[in-house]
Design an enzyme around this catalytic site. Structure first.
Site, short mmCIF file in Angstrom:
data_model
loop_
_atom_site.label_atom_id
_atom_site.label_comp_id
_atom_site.label_asym_id
_atom_site.label_seq_id
_atom_site.Cartn_x
_atom_site.Cartn_y
_atom_site.Cartn_z
CG ASP A 106 -2.41 0.45 12.74
OD1 ASP A 106 -1.62 -0.48 13.15
OD2 ASP A 106 -2.00 1.12 11.59
NE ARG B 236 3.87 0.70 6.66
CZ ARG B 236 4.71 0.79 7.72
NH1 ARG B 236 5.77 1.82 7.35
NH2 ARG B 236 4.57 0.57 8.97
N GLY B 237 1.69 3.09 8.06
CA GLY B 237 1.94 3.47 9.28
C GLY B 237 0.77 4.54 9.70
CB ALA B 238 -1.50 4.83 12.64
NE ARG C 190 -4.13 0.65 4.46
CZ ARG C 190 -2.89 0.41 5.31
NH1 ARG C 190 -1.74 1.24 5.16
NH2 ARG C 190 -2.72 -0.60 5.89
CG ASN D 289 0.28 -3.04 15.76
OD1 ASN D 289 0.36 -1.99 15.40
ND2 ASN D 289 1.22 -3.75 15.89
CE LYS D 290 0.27 -4.27 8.82
NZ LYS D 290 -0.73 -4.02 7.81
O1 MRU Z 1 -0.52 -1.43 6.85
P1 MRU Z 1 0.36 -0.60 7.57
O2 MRU Z 1 2.00 -0.88 7.27
O3 MRU Z 1 0.05 0.71 7.62
O4 MRU Z 1 0.42 -1.06 9.10
C1 MRU Z 1 0.64 -0.12 10.28
C2 MRU Z 1 1.68 -0.30 11.05
O5 MRU Z 1 2.76 0.10 10.49
C3 MRU Z 1 1.57 -1.07 12.37
O6 MRU Z 1 0.48 -1.61 12.58
C4 MRU Z 1 2.29 0.01 13.25
O7 MRU Z 1 2.51 -0.94 14.27
C5 MRU Z 1 1.35 1.12 13.74
S1 MRU Z 1 1.89 2.49 12.67
C6 MRU Z 1 2.85 3.16 13.97
#
Ligand code: MRU
Length: 342
Positions: free
Chosen positions: A240, A46-48, A89, A250-251
């Site tokens: 993201d 996970r993480g963009a 996603r 973002n999250k």
């Molecule tokens: O749902 P996720 O864990 O894939 O969410 C993404 C993230 O980890 C964050 O939003 C993050 O700040 C951006 S990715 C470096």
């Protein structure tokens, strides 16, 4: 680092299983596009930026495993693979960016003289390796650019995990923290636990502790209280998707954090590679917000689970990319016209 977020090994994509951290360090092997797509959906990876790298390897995997007898048949299989991966996603634009780059690579390789299924497959694997190596280089570059915003002794609040685990290595928001530490500054991190998947409490805390960077976990609801008490100097988060006007998805929880930071005069810095910029949308209103299974929030009662929120650009003090530090007005300062990752 003694671990990798993802890697290609023996014809499969190996993912460090982020559901198991911090208790267990184990890898999940994905040998088919379906296995990889479902791993992305379940947040194994996970993480963009990391999702983009995983998707690129997914296309390479489809080509390596293909039994197509013609380039036209291979092209159809790869189109199906891209469509499946794209559905995993919706918010992280790095996914679509990586898939588009893999498609351009496929088309280039298929146009080459004496192109074959095998030559296209090998070009795609090389492209996935290149994209992944580039991601880590870019994180180091944006880390260096952002480190200048982090003073000695800074107490940094971060949300979710925008670290090495969210990228091919080094991280975005945590890349800035790492670069500031490497530049000799003393930095301590407060990690929001980040309900419901606990990326902060499990992943950010794990990777910072592994690097010996002081980290303290707090429940999400504690951030504003600590800001008011003067215990936070700076908030640094990842992204993201960033719209052309600088609105940032973002999250979930980042928006609330931004409002609180603004109220207390604490700078909010967003750190992301240019592959997270979406020049095709004017504002954050156009960003699709992923709604995940309600069971992640409550298995007993009716629940909602929007996984991201949008922070308006006016609450963002700076956006850091591999090209440097960008300030409002973002429509003028963001490197929107430059090809991402170059
Ligand atoms: O749902 P996720 O864990 O894939 O969410 C993404 C993230 O980890 C964050 O939003 C993050 O700040 C951006 S990715 C470096």
């Amino acid at each position: 680092m003694s671990w990798r977020t993802l890697r290609w090994h023996a014809g499969a994509v190996l993912l460090l299983d982020q559901r198991a951290l911090p208790e267990r360090e184990q890898e999940l092997a994905c040998g088919t596009v379906e296995e990889l797509a479902s791993a992305i959906e379940q947040l194994v990876v996970r993480g963009a930026p990391a999702i983009g790298c995983a998707a690129a390897y997914g296309v390479a995997l489809a080509a390596q495993r293909s039994e197509a007898r013609s380039l036209a048949a291979l092209a159809r299989e790869l189109a199906d693979a891209r469509a499946r991966l794209l559905r995993t996603r919706p918010t992280a634009v790095n996914l679509a960016w990586a898939l588009a780059r893999m498609q351009r690579c496929e088309e280039r390789a298929a146009r080459a003289q004496e192109a074959s299924v095998a030559s296209v497959a090998s070009a795609l694997l090389a492209e996935a390796h290149a994209l992944t190596a580039e991601d880590e280089r870019i994180c180091r570059a944006l880390g260096r650019a952002g480190a200048e915003l982090v003073p000695d002794g800074a107490r940094v609040l971060t949300h979710c995990n925008a670290g090495a685990l969210a990228t091919a290595g080094y991280g975005t928001a945590l890349g800035v923290v790492r670069a500031a530490v490497e530049a000799g500054r003393r930095v301590s991190v407060l990690a929001d636990e980040t309900r419901p998947f606990l990326q902060g409490a499990r992943l950010t805390a794990w990777e910072l502790q592994r690097d010996g960077i002081p980290v303290t976990v707090i429940a999400d609801a504690m951030a504003a209280h600590l800001m008011r008490g003067g215990e936070i100097d700076l908030a640094i988060v990842g992204a993201d998707r960033i719209a052309a006007n600088g609105d940032v998805a973002n999250k979930i929880g980042t928006y609330g954090l931004a409002v609180a930071a603004h109220h207390h005069g604490i700078p909010l810095i967003v750190v992301a590679p240019t592959s997270t910029l979406d020049a095709s949308i004017a504002s954050g209103a156009e960003i699709p917000i992923e709604e995940r299974a309600p069971e992640e929030v409550s298995s007993r009662f009716r629940a909602r689970n929007p996984a991201f929120d949008v922070t308006p650009a006016e609450l963002v003090d700076a956006i850091v990319t591999e090209h440097g530090v960008h300030r409002a007005p973002y429509a003028d300062s963001l490197p929107l016209a430059l090809p991402a990752g170059r």
